[in-house]
Motif scaffolding. Structure first.
Motif, PDB file in Angstrom:
ATOM      1  N   SER A 233     -18.885 -28.827 -28.196  1.00  0.00           N
ATOM      2  CA  SER A 233     -17.614 -28.360 -28.749  1.00  0.00           C
ATOM      3  C   SER A 233     -17.809 -27.107 -29.599  1.00  0.00           C
ATOM      4  N   ALA A 234     -17.602 -27.178 -30.901  1.00  0.00           N
ATOM      5  CA  ALA A 234     -17.563 -25.977 -31.735  1.00  0.00           C
ATOM      6  C   ALA A 234     -18.920 -25.343 -31.991  1.00  0.00           C
ATOM      7  N   TYR A 235     -19.990 -25.931 -31.491  1.00  0.00           N
ATOM      8  CA  TYR A 235     -21.308 -25.327 -31.707  1.00  0.00           C
ATOM      9  C   TYR A 235     -21.423 -23.933 -31.089  1.00  0.00           C
ATOM     10  N   VAL A 236     -20.654 -23.616 -30.090  1.00  0.00           N
ATOM     11  CA  VAL A 236     -20.728 -22.285 -29.470  1.00  0.00           C
ATOM     12  C   VAL A 236     -19.612 -21.370 -29.970  1.00  0.00           C
ATOM     13  N   THR A 237     -18.699 -21.917 -30.778  1.00  0.00           N
ATOM     14  CA  THR A 237     -17.595 -21.103 -31.298  1.00  0.00           C
ATOM     15  C   THR A 237     -17.701 -20.875 -32.803  1.00  0.00           C
ATOM     16  N   GLY A 256     -12.122 -23.100 -32.848  1.00  0.00           N
ATOM     17  CA  GLY A 256     -11.557 -23.688 -31.642  1.00  0.00           C
ATOM     18  C   GLY A 256     -12.644 -24.212 -30.731  1.00  0.00           C
ATOM     19  N   PHE A 257     -12.240 -24.941 -29.694  1.00  0.00           N
ATOM     20  CA  PHE A 257     -13.199 -25.496 -28.742  1.00  0.00           C
ATOM     21  C   PHE A 257     -13.323 -24.577 -27.531  1.00  0.00           C
ATOM     22  N   GLY A 278     -12.530 -19.558 -35.148  1.00  0.00           N
ATOM     23  CA  GLY A 278     -13.916 -19.452 -34.708  1.00  0.00           C
ATOM     24  C   GLY A 278     -14.236 -18.110 -34.098  1.00  0.00           C
ATOM     25  N   LEU A 279     -15.359 -18.062 -33.440  1.00  0.00           N
ATOM     26  CA  LEU A 279     -15.895 -16.808 -32.926  1.00  0.00           C
ATOM     27  C   LEU A 279     -16.794 -17.098 -31.738  1.00  0.00           C
ATOM     28  N   ILE A 280     -16.675 -16.305 -30.690  1.00  0.00           N
ATOM     29  CA  ILE A 280     -17.633 -16.357 -29.585  1.00  0.00           C
ATOM     30  C   ILE A 280     -18.178 -14.951 -29.382  1.00  0.00           C
ATOM     31  N   ASP A 281     -19.449 -14.783 -29.669  1.00  0.00           N
ATOM     32  CA  ASP A 281     -20.118 -13.518 -29.376  1.00  0.00           C
ATOM     33  C   ASP A 281     -21.522 -13.816 -28.867  1.00  0.00           C
ATOM     34  N   VAL A 282     -22.288 -12.779 -28.607  1.00  0.00           N
ATOM     35  CA  VAL A 282     -23.607 -13.003 -28.015  1.00  0.00           C
ATOM     36  C   VAL A 282     -24.503 -13.822 -28.940  1.00  0.00           C
ATOM     37  N   ASP A 283     -24.263 -13.740 -30.245  1.00  0.00           N
ATOM     38  CA  ASP A 283     -25.108 -14.490 -31.181  1.00  0.00           C
ATOM     39  C   ASP A 283     -24.759 -15.972 -31.178  1.00  0.00           C
ATOM     40  N   THR A 284     -23.478 -16.329 -31.185  1.00  0.00           N
ATOM     41  CA  THR A 284     -23.134 -17.760 -31.150  1.00  0.00           C
ATOM     42  C   THR A 284     -23.583 -18.384 -29.841  1.00  0.00           C
ATOM     43  N   VAL A 285     -23.516 -17.620 -28.746  1.00  0.00           N
ATOM     44  CA  VAL A 285     -23.936 -18.147 -27.446  1.00  0.00           C
ATOM     45  C   VAL A 285     -25.451 -18.286 -27.385  1.00  0.00           C
ATOM     46  N   ARG A 286     -26.166 -17.282 -27.900  1.00  0.00           N
ATOM     47  CA  ARG A 286     -27.625 -17.406 -27.911  1.00  0.00           C
ATOM     48  C   ARG A 286     -28.070 -18.591 -28.772  1.00  0.00           C
ATOM     49  N   CYS A 287     -27.407 -18.792 -29.900  1.00  0.00           N
ATOM     50  CA  CYS A 287     -27.769 -19.932 -30.737  1.00  0.00           C
ATOM     51  C   CYS A 287     -27.582 -21.246 -29.989  1.00  0.00           C
ATOM     52  N   GLN A 288     -26.433 -21.427 -29.361  1.00  0.00           N
ATOM     53  CA  GLN A 288     -26.206 -22.687 -28.657  1.00  0.00           C
ATOM     54  C   GLN A 288     -27.115 -22.832 -27.444  1.00  0.00           C
TER      55      GLN A 288
END
Length: 595
Positions: A233-237, A256-257, A278-288
């Motif tokens: 869920s929110a781990y990538v946002t 958001g989800f 929330g936020l989706i960018d290359v950093d949140t995606v790389r983290c998840q």
């Protein structure tokens, strides 16, 4: 119902996740269905431990077996699901997928909706391996048993040491996506699953939508990564995001989800509804992406995904494209999560204020060991004195000079755990200066806990079925078979980077002390007793330094400096150069493990 696009006009499938854990609010399913257009809603409600915690109550008839938030979400959303033709795949059936499917069927009948419900079974193997734990480790192979470099921790096979049978609480195999796909192809609109792997519902959505074959491994591997990215869920946002402090803090109050838009080639775009936080960018995606990996190959019951060349690119506001995944046949085994009564555990929280903190903790540990009966010390499985915090060099108040000691105790018998609290009573006024403890001493009372044993089982031994509910007493079941081919597990890659002459010069240049978090971000996770951690640099110019500096030896040094290192641990290291990340797995550091 929304039709599958034709071959000539096939678009990406939009898969929205509504849950990453049973505590996520039920209303998120309704939000995902109503805030924009999606083709599928998937939900992951299960951690190993919440299934096990409910197993005993379910067996006693005191728990429905399924996850209540999954049922609540379906009640809130069922009209929208029918109106929009959204297909739903959830693992919220947990211990009782049939029971939840019957509830959903009854709801559909009450509302006179045109929806078909099916449930997936075959993951519950308690009847095969229970009712007691095996007396020999050879009877139930450990997840890491085939890795000759891994030395099992002292508690790995604790259940074999007892002179009396230890009851098994639960045993659930991780199923893949093939049974879900079979159900979708037979006309299911809602599929209730038990313990499928976290990404399996998302893999199934893309597999069905794009009419892939079961050997389209590159595509399936891409869908596996898409599922991995949105399963929490929110781990990538923005949830659990180590770089949150680089953005306005209000961004992360209510993330958001996520939604994965999965293309026919298996690549995906990770996004969300535009009106959510929330936020989706290359950093949140790389983290998840780096969360709960076990190296550069991600295993699933349907595919092994090769991760080395993953590419993560910003493609718009709150939109990130992920590609570069390849795949090959799945392993012949899958994970089997087994739980059993591990005994009793307790903790004490002690505080120290003033000078000589280290010596104070040395003294209290020696005193506790002195006043405890030797027979209890001999029988205790775990007795840890965990020092938390460092007092300020120039404290402005008592709080700034206070640290605490967490004493954690676990043993098969409650009396042996209680011996630590009794020793504290004997110490009484013999304690060091500046001593005080938590006012709530209930944590010192022994309480039973469940121990986790991660095992493996041959996929060929599973009997997976998809069952359709046509009426409460009319259920039609179909076996879903097994993968057409397997590839035996290979030794995992592990290597250090060999620095170039320029990188060697860089490492030898005049150093400047900064915090690692000033130039790098990270995410950690766990798999049984193993810890993983991935570290990446958002700025590409720091990559030569990171890959040269963060070696296996450096990780060992960092753990040793924190008193967390033991020579029995094994460290594996790989790189994901196209996202500027290094990744480590430390085997055995989490003891018995858990999830």
């Amino acid at each position: 119902m929304s039709p599958i696009p034709s071959e000539n006009s096939r678009r990406p499938v939009r898969v929205a996740n509504c849950s990453g854990y049973h505590g996520d609010p039920a209303y998120e399913m309704h939000r995902q269905a109503t805030l924009g257009d999606v083709d599928f809603i998937t939900g992951d409600y299960l951690a190993e431990v919440n299934m096990a915690n409910n197993a005993q109550a379910y067996q006693r008839g005191e728990h429905p077996g399924y996850e209540e938030t999954a049922w609540d979400g379906l009640q809130q959303t069922i009209d929208v699901i029918a109106d929009k033709g959204i297909k739903v795949v959830l693992n919220g059936g947990a211990l009782n997928p049939k029971g939840l499917a019957l509830k959903v069927h009854e709801l559909i009948q009450q509302k006179n909706l045109n929806l078909r419900v099916a449930y997936l079974s075959g993951d519950d193997l308690y009847a095969k391996f229970g009712p007691n734990m095996p007396q020999s480790a050879a009877e139930l192979q450990h997840l890491d048993a085939e890795n000759e470099s891994v030395r099992p921790g002292p508690l790995t096979y604790a259940f074999t040491r007892s002179d009396k049978p230890i009851p098994m609480v639960s045993a659930h195999a991780y199923l893949g996506a093939r049974g879900i796909v079979d159900g979708l192809r037979r006309g299911a609109d809602i599929i209730i699953c038990g313990r499928v792997a976290d990404a399996s519902p998302v893999i199934a959505a893309a597999w069905y939508w794009h009419s892939w074959s079961e050997t389209d491994y590159d595509r399936l591997g891409g869908a596996l990564v898409a599922g991995h990215l949105i399963e929490c869920s929110a781990y990538v946002t923005g949830g659990n995001f180590s770089g949150f402090d680089r953005h306005p803090i209000d961004t992360f109050i209510e993330p958001g989800f996520p939604i994965a838009e999965i293309d026919d080639d298996g690549s995906c775009v990770i996004t969300k509804h535009s009106t959510t936080g929330g936020l989706i960018d290359v950093d949140t995606v790389r983290c998840q992406f780096l969360y709960e990996l076990q190296g550069n190959v991600y295993l699933n019951s349907d595919v092994s995904a090769i991760l080395d060349d993953i590419v993560v690119e910003q493609s718009g506001k709150d939109s990130v494209r992920v590609h570069g995944i390849r795949g090959y046949a799945p392993p012949p085994t899958t994970k089997l999560a087994v739980f059993y009564p591990g005994g009793y555990e307790a903790q004490l929280l002690l505080n120290a204020t003033g000078y000589g903190t280290s010596e104070k903790w040395d003294l209290i540990e020696k005193q506790i060991r002195h006043f405890m009966p030797q027979e209890s010390l001999d029988r205790i499985d775990t007795l840890e004195f965990q020092r938390i915090g460092v007092p300020a060099a120039d404290p402005k108040s008592q709080r700034h000079s206070t640290t605490y000691l967490r004493i954690f105790i676990a043993a098969m018998e409650a009396d042996d755990v209680l011996a630590v609290a009794k020793a504290m009573k004997d110490i009484s006024l013999k304690h060091f200066s500046g001593f005080h403890s938590s006012l709530d001493m209930r944590t010192a009372i022994p309480r039973p806990f469940l121990a986790y044993y991660p095992a493996i089982i041959q996929q060929a031994e599973l009997n997976e079925e998809i069952s359709f509910i046509d009426a409460p007493d009319t259920i039609t079941s179909f076996p879903t078979g097994h993968p057409p081919a397997y590839k035996p597990l290979q030794p995992r890659d592990s290597y250090n980077h060999t620095p170039s002459s320029e990188e060697v010069a860089l490492l030898k240049s005049q150093p400047r002390s900064i915090r690692l978090g000033d130039i790098a971000l990270a995410r950690s996770g766990d798999k049984g007793s193993n810890l993983n951690v991935g570290i990446f640099v958002p700025d590409a110019k720091h990559w030569p330094w990171l890959r040269s500096y963060m070696s296996v030896e450096r990780m060992r040094e960092m753990l040793a400096d924190d008193d967390d290192w033991d020579e029995s641990f094994l460290v594996e290291r790989v790189e994901f150069p196209r996202i500027h990340a290094v990744h480590f797995v430390i085997y055995g550091i989490l003891g018995r493990g858990g999830q």
